[in-house]
Design an enzyme around this catalytic site. Sequence first.
Site, mmCIF file in Angstrom:
data_model
loop_
_atom_site.group_PDB
_atom_site.id
_atom_site.type_symbol
_atom_site.label_atom_id
_atom_site.label_comp_id
_atom_site.label_asym_id
_atom_site.label_seq_id
_atom_site.Cartn_x
_atom_site.Cartn_y
_atom_site.Cartn_z
ATOM 1 N N ASP A 174 0.829 -1.217 0.000
ATOM 2 C CA ASP A 174 0.000 0.000 0.000
ATOM 3 C C ASP A 174 0.863 1.266 0.000
ATOM 4 O OD1 ASP A 174 -2.390 1.430 0.026
ATOM 5 O OD2 ASP A 174 -3.274 0.275 1.657
ATOM 6 N N ASP A 242 -10.457 3.365 -3.475
ATOM 7 C CA ASP A 242 -11.024 2.077 -3.063
ATOM 8 C C ASP A 242 -12.390 1.793 -3.692
ATOM 9 O OD1 ASP A 242 -8.807 2.021 -1.487
ATOM 10 O OD2 ASP A 242 -9.875 1.812 0.407
HETATM 11 C C1 GAL Z 1 -6.263 1.319 1.411
HETATM 12 C C2 GAL Z 1 -6.325 0.287 0.305
HETATM 13 C C3 GAL Z 1 -7.403 -0.697 0.663
HETATM 14 C C4 GAL Z 1 -7.070 -1.354 1.986
HETATM 15 C C5 GAL Z 1 -6.860 -0.302 3.061
HETATM 16 C C6 GAL Z 1 -6.334 -0.896 4.356
HETATM 17 O O1 GAL Z 1 -5.276 2.225 1.112
HETATM 18 O O2 GAL Z 1 -6.598 0.928 -0.908
HETATM 19 O O3 GAL Z 1 -7.525 -1.650 -0.357
HETATM 20 O O4 GAL Z 1 -5.935 -2.149 1.845
HETATM 21 O O5 GAL Z 1 -5.926 0.674 2.642
HETATM 22 O O6 GAL Z 1 -6.123 0.064 5.342
#
Ligand code: GAL
Length: 428
Positions: A174, A242
Amino acid sequence: MYHLWNLLWACLVSNPFYPHVPSSTGANTASTPSQIAAAAPTTPPSTLTGRLPALGWNHWNAYGCDINEIKIISAANELVSLGLKDAGYEYINIDDCWSLMQRNPKTNELVPDPSKFPNGISGVAAEVHALGLKLGIYSDAGTATCAGYPGSLGTESLDAATFSSWGIDYLKYDNCFVPKNWTDSPDYDDWYNSNSAIRYRQMGAALAEQSIPIQLDLCIWGDANVWDWGARVGHSWRMSFDSSPTWSYITEIIAINVQYLSSIDFFSHNDMDMMEIGNGNLTIQEQRTHMAAWVLFKSPILLGTDLSLLSSTQISIITNPELLAFHQDSTVGIPAAPFNASASSSASSIPEYYAGSSSKGVHVFIINTFSTSATKTFTIANVPGLSGNGPFVVHDMWEGSDLPGTYSLDSSFSIRVDPHDTVAYRIT
Ligand code: GAL
């Protein structure tokens, strides 16, 4: 979520009290951007994994931070008992919130939270592997994960070795909590040399040193022109913010993705984010479009719901053998692409007609983007990739059966499509 985190980083990176992770194994000691770029690893991703888009499950959309070993292993068992493994689903991926807030003070290693994972991640890996499946984990190319757990920037080699020692097969990496000295300049000639790409290159190189191939997904939300350099670093990369279980998400991610189809091929996949089938209030037709779109663009398909709650209709959507065969075709790596169906195609927010080839023939997917049912028409001769003059047989991939009759090159084909539904055909 994406915008919220952006805001949060802005606050945190400019906060002098924010504890930056000290540089350790794998840290980049160069200081100016050009020194950093010159010293950055250029190791390509493993070719022992990630040739085809991943098929599996990830806990985030179903459970967020509320996870434990039981939920992860239950999902693995359901992948088997519901026939998903037989259909090709392979990965069980743990997302954010699996570790303790602090690293091991002696070794600096990441530590699985023992209240969530009493047998460690290696214990989960053993059970998942015993079912013939693979295990994925999550970390972050910043100082902390998006939920605030320790990130891997500066500890790439150590963390990659830790993941490997646990038996990890896949890493979702991430992009939260990027320190100020690692943010990007406004422009690069080649975004492979951007600070963002270098943060990911460091982990890619660290994974490549491990004895087990580890598939790498760059969860970079379509930043830093990732479609231009992602395949030099990992196997897939997120294209956007997301996902949500909404029709607007499905159409927005299609609108983004159609601009970057040339970056999709074997070992090189635009990730449209995790699946929402089973979540929210998508109609069955919208769920079919969700599945068909991820299939036709060859996005990773990571189911994101409590599998035990899926209906038999939903299971038949996600296990449709003909759609999955297109997605996993071993001879054609490129996705389907929009085509001009006929002289009179009506304007819509996103392209509605797509064609692509597989080892089984030429495929046509038609999305009805309108909220009323509509007749969709294409001329057989307009379908790219068809050779000869026919007669052509049109096969319904959802139903697994041929439509009656045959078509010549100049025939036009019409079908009534439900609101927000997608029809899928193979023409031979
Ligand atoms: C976001 C990511 C999500 C999930 C989340 C967890 O940045 O896009 O898919 O992994 O973090 O905190």
